[in-house]
Motif scaffolding. Structure first.
Motif, PDB file in Angstrom:
ATOM      1  N   ASN A   2       0.791  -1.217   0.018  1.00  0.00           N
ATOM      2  CA  ASN A   2       0.019  -0.050   0.148  1.00  0.00           C
ATOM      3  C   ASN A   2       0.787   1.219   0.004  1.00  0.00           C
ATOM      4  N   GLN A  94       3.211  -9.112  11.674  1.00  0.00           N
ATOM      5  CA  GLN A  94       1.685  -8.458  12.038  1.00  0.00           C
ATOM      6  C   GLN A  94       1.975  -7.302  13.150  1.00  0.00           C
ATOM      7  N   VAL A  97       2.875  -4.254  11.325  1.00  0.00           N
ATOM      8  CA  VAL A  97       1.696  -3.625  10.736  1.00  0.00           C
ATOM      9  C   VAL A  97       0.442  -2.909  11.911  1.00  0.00           C
ATOM     10  N   LEU A  98       0.913  -3.505  13.102  1.00  0.00           N
ATOM     11  CA  LEU A  98       0.013  -2.738  14.315  1.00  0.00           C
ATOM     12  C   LEU A  98       0.836  -1.637  14.752  1.00  0.00           C
ATOM     13  N   GLN A 136       2.438  -2.612   4.392  1.00  0.00           N
ATOM     14  CA  GLN A 136       0.915  -3.016   4.300  1.00  0.00           C
ATOM     15  C   GLN A 136       0.299  -1.771   4.998  1.00  0.00           C
ATOM     16  N   ALA A 137       0.929  -1.156   6.381  1.00  0.00           N
ATOM     17  CA  ALA A 137       0.142  -0.331   7.138  1.00  0.00           C
ATOM     18  C   ALA A 137       0.418   0.960   6.714  1.00  0.00           C
ATOM     19  N   MET A 138       1.278   1.283   5.760  1.00  0.00           N
ATOM     20  CA  MET A 138       1.679   2.662   5.306  1.00  0.00           C
ATOM     21  C   MET A 138       2.367   3.524   6.419  1.00  0.00           C
TER      22      MET A 138
ATOM     23  N   LYS B 220      -6.080   3.979  10.854  1.00  0.00           N
ATOM     24  CA  LYS B 220      -5.521   4.523   9.318  1.00  0.00           C
ATOM     25  C   LYS B 220      -4.691   3.309   8.906  1.00  0.00           C
ATOM     26  N   ARG B 221      -4.226   2.425   9.868  1.00  0.00           N
ATOM     27  CA  ARG B 221      -3.120   1.388   9.349  1.00  0.00           C
ATOM     28  C   ARG B 221      -4.206   0.575   8.601  1.00  0.00           C
ATOM     29  N   ILE B 222      -3.670  -0.054   7.420  1.00  0.00           N
ATOM     30  CA  ILE B 222      -4.261  -0.828   6.494  1.00  0.00           C
ATOM     31  C   ILE B 222      -3.997  -2.214   7.046  1.00  0.00           C
ATOM     32  N   LEU B 223      -4.828  -3.268   7.560  1.00  0.00           N
ATOM     33  CA  LEU B 223      -4.554  -4.465   8.253  1.00  0.00           C
ATOM     34  C   LEU B 223      -4.638  -5.549   7.220  1.00  0.00           C
ATOM     35  N   HIS B 224      -4.052  -6.704   7.262  1.00  0.00           N
ATOM     36  CA  HIS B 224      -4.293  -7.944   6.504  1.00  0.00           C
ATOM     37  C   HIS B 224      -5.738  -8.353   6.980  1.00  0.00           C
TER      38      HIS B 224
END
Lengths: 245, 245
Positions: A2, A94, A97-98, A136-138, B220-224
């Protein structure tokens, strides 16, 4: 993907030529054309947009415009008893991402010694996983990863130097996250400790408590380590959002 | 395996002979001896203990004592745009560990048709994943799984028959879970809808909203998808615990 991540030194006068997997991803997966716009972020710096100005076989040029500063709200460092390699991979990605800012991978009694020999711990492999999480999380923040080969030196020397309220998950703890003193708007730095599949030993749990960590149970259901990590991070975030209101 | 699951028909006068993978797990992994005690649960029924009374090569006899009723607190049904097989496996298991009571796997515009041909959807394969989740979480409730091959009949015919407050995750929703009308102590039934990797189409999101679903953003974070499922379940649980206080 992303967000397209760029290293600062790759930029020359707001222009960047990509020749690696990022170029191939843009050309073959996203199938971009000249003048197309993609989301771009510079490592540890701002986010913005890139306009495709040239495509040549397997390489591609972007004109980059950066505007948006990254938002760093909660600063969470994850202290994790080194899990088995396949689980470590999933957790690194993961948890990035978080929004975890630093990983401390530690040795505890119930961590298998062989886990420390895993190729997943090679710096290039780790960096790939973290970057996939950031894409993924930008997010442009590349989390740090520190490996601690012995428990006692970690607890005695490293732990006191880390900043933030400590929380440690333990099934027999009497409190839940709802009773925890942090996070809140004046304490946004957290150290979150998650044990191995078999749990912390009594001694290990005691060490964390003596270092000021708040013990919390995650409920009656016994979670796998990867589920426990995502659950704890998700709940900490919700609690923070709630207390901020 | 934190809980040994037994089917009701396997019990004869509080005695059960195990001959399958459970026997092998007890004998070879847990290395039980006669008179050892293990945690036991009967499918859709009570929990308790089993005493090993005999071990014969690859089979084993337990004397079972059941006492504790299963606690059903939140009743969550997960409505999930069918993800790719490897992710589906992980979600079925993790969401079972976190207590989901029923899975509705649905077709949406951005679900690849081929996903419905996956061997992961074979009933025996699904049941194995669910049981692994129950054994981990020490739960005797086997979640239901329904496959819905078309979106419109699901929304028009099935959705109105489901009981509980609907919540749907969507990046452009204006509210967060903190604003949601449920869960709380008078509304413990939830229908949680999570879209495919590419998101719901506007039409699909609209259909859920018209059916009374509350739209919420997960930040705002895009998660799987797998991270989104665990995150949503963890946060719903925390919110419920908080509102129950």
């Amino acid at each position: 993907m992303n967000l397209l991540l760029i290293e600062p030194q790759e930029m020359k006068n707001n222009e960047v030529w990509l020749t690696d997997r990022r170029a191939r991803h843009l050309i073959h997966v996203l199938k971009v054309n000249t003048n197309d716009i993609v989301r771009v972020g510079v490592l540890h710096d701002r986010l913005g947009f890139g306009k495709v100005t040239a495509i040549e076989e397997e390489k591609l040029c972007l004109e980059v415009c950066l505007e948006q500063k990254p938002v760093i709200d909660l600063h969470i460092e994850l202290i994790l008893a080194l899990p088995r390699p396949i689980m470590l991979q999933r957790i690194l990605k993961q948890a990035t991402v978080l929004g975890v800012r630093h990983f401390h991978l530690i040795r505890t009694r119930r961590v298998e010694k062989s886990f420390f020999q895993s190729p997943v711990l090679r710096p290039d492999k780790i960096q790939t996983l973290l970057k996939e999480g950031m894409e993924q999380a930008m997010d442009t923040w590349l989390p740090g990863v520190t490996l601690h080969l012995q428990f006692k030196p970690f607890v005695e020397d490293v732990l006191p130097s880390l900043e933030g309220q400590g929380l440690i998950a333990h099934p027999t703890a009497r409190h839940t996250l709802l009773d925890a003193p942090a996070p809140n708007s004046s304490q946004k730095r957290l150290l979150l400790a998650i044990g191995p599949e078999g749990g912390w030993s009594d001694y290990e749990y005691q060490c964390f408590c003596e270092a000021g960590f708040f013990g919390l149970t995650m409920g009656k259901r016994i979670l796998h380590v990867d589920t426990a990590v995502v659950t704890a991070l998700a709940q900490v975030q919700l609690l923070y959002d709630l207390r901020k209101r």
